[in-house]
Design a protein around this motif. Structure first.
Motif, PDB file in Angstrom:
ATOM      1  N   LYS A   1      18.906   3.198  -2.808  1.00  0.00           N
ATOM      2  CA  LYS A   1      19.719   4.421  -2.742  1.00  0.00           C
ATOM      3  C   LYS A   1      20.976   4.209  -1.900  1.00  0.00           C
ATOM      4  N   GLN A   2      21.939   5.112  -2.085  1.00  0.00           N
ATOM      5  CA  GLN A   2      23.184   5.069  -1.329  1.00  0.00           C
ATOM      6  C   GLN A   2      22.889   5.423   0.129  1.00  0.00           C
ATOM      7  N   LEU A   3      23.351   4.585   1.057  1.00  0.00           N
ATOM      8  CA  LEU A   3      23.007   4.730   2.463  1.00  0.00           C
ATOM      9  C   LEU A   3      24.004   5.538   3.282  1.00  0.00           C
TER      10      LEU A   3
ATOM     11  N   ALA B   1      23.270  -7.455   1.218  1.00  0.00           N
ATOM     12  CA  ALA B   1      22.768  -7.111   2.543  1.00  0.00           C
ATOM     13  C   ALA B   1      21.558  -6.201   2.393  1.00  0.00           C
ATOM     14  N   ALA B   2      20.858  -6.025   3.501  1.00  0.00           N
ATOM     15  CA  ALA B   2      19.689  -5.144   3.514  1.00  0.00           C
ATOM     16  C   ALA B   2      20.066  -3.724   3.924  1.00  0.00           C
ATOM     17  N   GLY B   3      21.157  -3.579   4.669  1.00  0.00           N
ATOM     18  CA  GLY B   3      21.556  -2.258   5.142  1.00  0.00           C
ATOM     19  C   GLY B   3      22.989  -2.259   5.625  1.00  0.00           C
ATOM     20  N   VAL B   4      23.507  -1.049   5.867  1.00  0.00           N
ATOM     21  CA  VAL B   4      24.861  -0.876   6.361  1.00  0.00           C
ATOM     22  C   VAL B   4      24.882   0.296   7.334  1.00  0.00           C
ATOM     23  N   SER B   5      25.723   0.203   8.357  1.00  0.00           N
ATOM     24  CA  SER B   5      25.862   1.320   9.300  1.00  0.00           C
ATOM     25  C   SER B   5      27.288   1.359   9.835  1.00  0.00           C
TER      26      SER B   5
END
Length: 109
Positions: free
Chosen positions: A62-64, A96-100
């Motif tokens: 899903k969009q993070l 990537a696994a995630g973004v912040s």
């Protein structure tokens, strides 16, 4: 024989800042036809240390976060960068696994 797809690029080479400028859905394909199912999102970042070249970083699921109004500095969890050849040209791919958002004390632009 060594294959270019087996090589990994050190993400440090991308520079310190990654500026998120767009988020694009990645659709599932079946029998070479696009379906309506979104399987990932491509987070498009501009790289100030590389003349603002852009790179799409794919994150499955899903969009993070929401698309920024302008740009916002982000960091990626588990960023992997590699190269591949397509139609005689070397291309760069990233996942990537995630973004912040990077906490700069300012609101995203």
């Amino acid at each position: 024989m060594l294959n270019i797809r087996d090589l990994r690029i050190d993400p440090v080479c991308l520079g310190q800042k990654k500026l998120l400028v767009d988020i694009v859905p990645v659709y599932e394909y079946k029998d070479n036809k696009r379906t309506d199912a979104v399987v990932a999102y491509l987070y498009i970042v501009a790289l100030p240390d590389l003349r603002l070249e852009k790179l799409g970083v794919k994150i499955d699921g899903k969009q993070l976060m929401d698309k920024p109004d302008g740009f916002a500095e982000v960091e990626f969890d588990g960023l992997e960068v590699s190269a591949y050849e397509s139609q005689g040209h070397t291309q760069i791919t990233a996942k990537a696994a995630g973004v912040s958002l990077v906490n700069t004390g300012k609101k995203p632009c």
